[in-house]
Write a protein that holds these residues in place. Structure first.
Motif, PDB file in Angstrom:
ATOM      1  N   TRP A 133       0.870   5.697  -0.841  1.00 60.38           N
ATOM      2  CA  TRP A 133       0.115   6.922  -1.086  1.00 60.38           C
ATOM      3  C   TRP A 133       0.665   7.487  -2.393  1.00 60.38           C
ATOM      4  O   TRP A 133       1.874   7.717  -2.510  1.00 60.38           O
TER       5      TRP A 133
ATOM      6  N   GLN B 255      -9.225  -3.815 -10.920  1.00 54.96           N
ATOM      7  CA  GLN B 255      -8.714  -2.666 -10.172  1.00 54.96           C
ATOM      8  C   GLN B 255      -7.284  -2.275 -10.531  1.00 54.96           C
ATOM      9  O   GLN B 255      -6.734  -1.346  -9.974  1.00 54.96           O
TER      10      GLN B 255
ATOM     11  N   LYS C 154       0.839  -1.197   0.000  1.00 48.81           N
ATOM     12  CA  LYS C 154       0.000   0.000   0.000  1.00 48.81           C
ATOM     13  C   LYS C 154       0.875   1.247   0.000  1.00 48.81           C
ATOM     14  O   LYS C 154       1.775   1.388   0.824  1.00 48.81           O
TER      15      LYS C 154
ATOM     16  N   ASP D 169     -12.200   3.870  -9.215  1.00 49.93           N
ATOM     17  CA  ASP D 169     -11.013   4.620  -8.831  1.00 49.93           C
ATOM     18  C   ASP D 169      -9.902   4.394  -9.859  1.00 49.93           C
ATOM     19  O   ASP D 169      -9.228   5.331 -10.290  1.00 49.93           O
ATOM     20  N   ARG D 170      -9.737   3.136 -10.259  1.00 49.48           N
ATOM     21  CA  ARG D 170      -8.726   2.822 -11.281  1.00 49.48           C
ATOM     22  C   ARG D 170      -8.996   3.601 -12.566  1.00 49.48           C
ATOM     23  O   ARG D 170      -8.091   4.202 -13.148  1.00 49.48           O
TER      24      ARG D 170
ATOM     25  N   ARG E  25      -2.597  -1.080  -8.189  1.00 53.48           N
ATOM     26  CA  ARG E  25      -3.954  -1.579  -7.961  1.00 53.48           C
ATOM     27  C   ARG E  25      -4.707  -0.556  -7.128  1.00 53.48           C
ATOM     28  O   ARG E  25      -4.259  -0.186  -6.046  1.00 53.48           O
ATOM     29  N   ALA E  26      -5.831  -0.103  -7.655  1.00 47.92           N
ATOM     30  CA  ALA E  26      -6.631   0.911  -6.965  1.00 47.92           C
ATOM     31  C   ALA E  26      -7.619   0.226  -6.024  1.00 47.92           C
ATOM     32  O   ALA E  26      -7.701  -1.005  -5.971  1.00 47.92           O
ATOM     33  N   GLU E  27      -8.379   1.034  -5.288  1.00 49.08           N
ATOM     34  CA  GLU E  27      -9.304   0.433  -4.326  1.00 49.08           C
ATOM     35  C   GLU E  27     -10.605  -0.031  -4.963  1.00 49.08           C
ATOM     36  O   GLU E  27     -11.360  -0.782  -4.372  1.00 49.08           O
ATOM     37  N   SER E  28     -10.868   0.439  -6.194  1.00 53.04           N
ATOM     38  CA  SER E  28     -12.060  -0.012  -6.921  1.00 53.04           C
ATOM     39  C   SER E  28     -11.823   0.188  -8.404  1.00 53.04           C
ATOM     40  O   SER E  28     -10.906   0.908  -8.800  1.00 53.04           O
TER      41      SER E  28
END
Length: 172
Positions: free
Chosen positions: A12, A49, A10, A69-70, A63-66
């Motif tokens: 930022w 994602q 993970k 989002d991607r 890899r995004a959270e959804s």
């Protein structure tokens, strides 16, 4: 051959007109990695994602959270990369300068930095100090982080050492 499986960590992630950067956390002032927007040739969805950022010769998979989002990341990255291309004269697309910026380095070379096992390749360009893992990454423009010297100052510590002090961290 078996499909490669990635281990995701993970991070930022921040995107601005010049760089895609990722950090350990949103509190960090200095990135783990920066990728010049000018070096991004393609951004594509690669399944659940996930999306891939393709640069001149290295690919980064995020890899995004959804999926939504991607898709947002892909759209924004493509838009910024397009804007960069339309602003950038041909010759700089052909030969991006080392630090992904347009100014060649004022000074560059290897330095030891406390906290890193290997020597880093360091380039001073304008009012920024760019840190790279090695000379190859410098050539590619893909670095670790950069330090804005308008918030920093330098002090000699001993015969070979100096501190670069900023409000967020001391680089020794």
């Amino acid at each position: 051959s078996l499909p490669r499986s990635y281990i995701y960590q993970k991070r930022w992630v921040k995107l601005d007109a010049d760089y895609l950067r990722y950090f350990d956390s949103e509190k960090d002032a200095y990135s783990k990695r920066f990728i010049p927007v000018s070096s991004i040739s393609r951004v594509a969805s690669v399944g659940d994602q996930k999306f891939e950022v393709v640069t001149n010769n290295r690919n980064f998979v995020f890899r995004a959270e959804s999926d939504a989002d991607r898709n947002e990341w892909i759209r924004t990255l493509q838009q910024i990369a397009e804007e960069r291309k339309s602003k950038t004269p041909e010759r700089t697309l052909m030969s991006p300068t080392a630090n992904g910026a347009t100014d060649p380095a004022d000074k560059s070379g290897f330095l030891e930095l406390r906290g890193f096992k290997h020597k880093l390749f360091v380039a001073v360009a304008g009012d920024k100090v760019f840190l790279y893992k090695n000379a190859e990454d410098y050539r590619l423009g893909i670095g670790i982080t950069y330090i804005e010297m308008n918030v920093g100052n330098v002090k000699e510590v001993d015969r070979r050492g100096f501190d670069l002090t900023t409000p967020y961290r001391i680089f020794r």
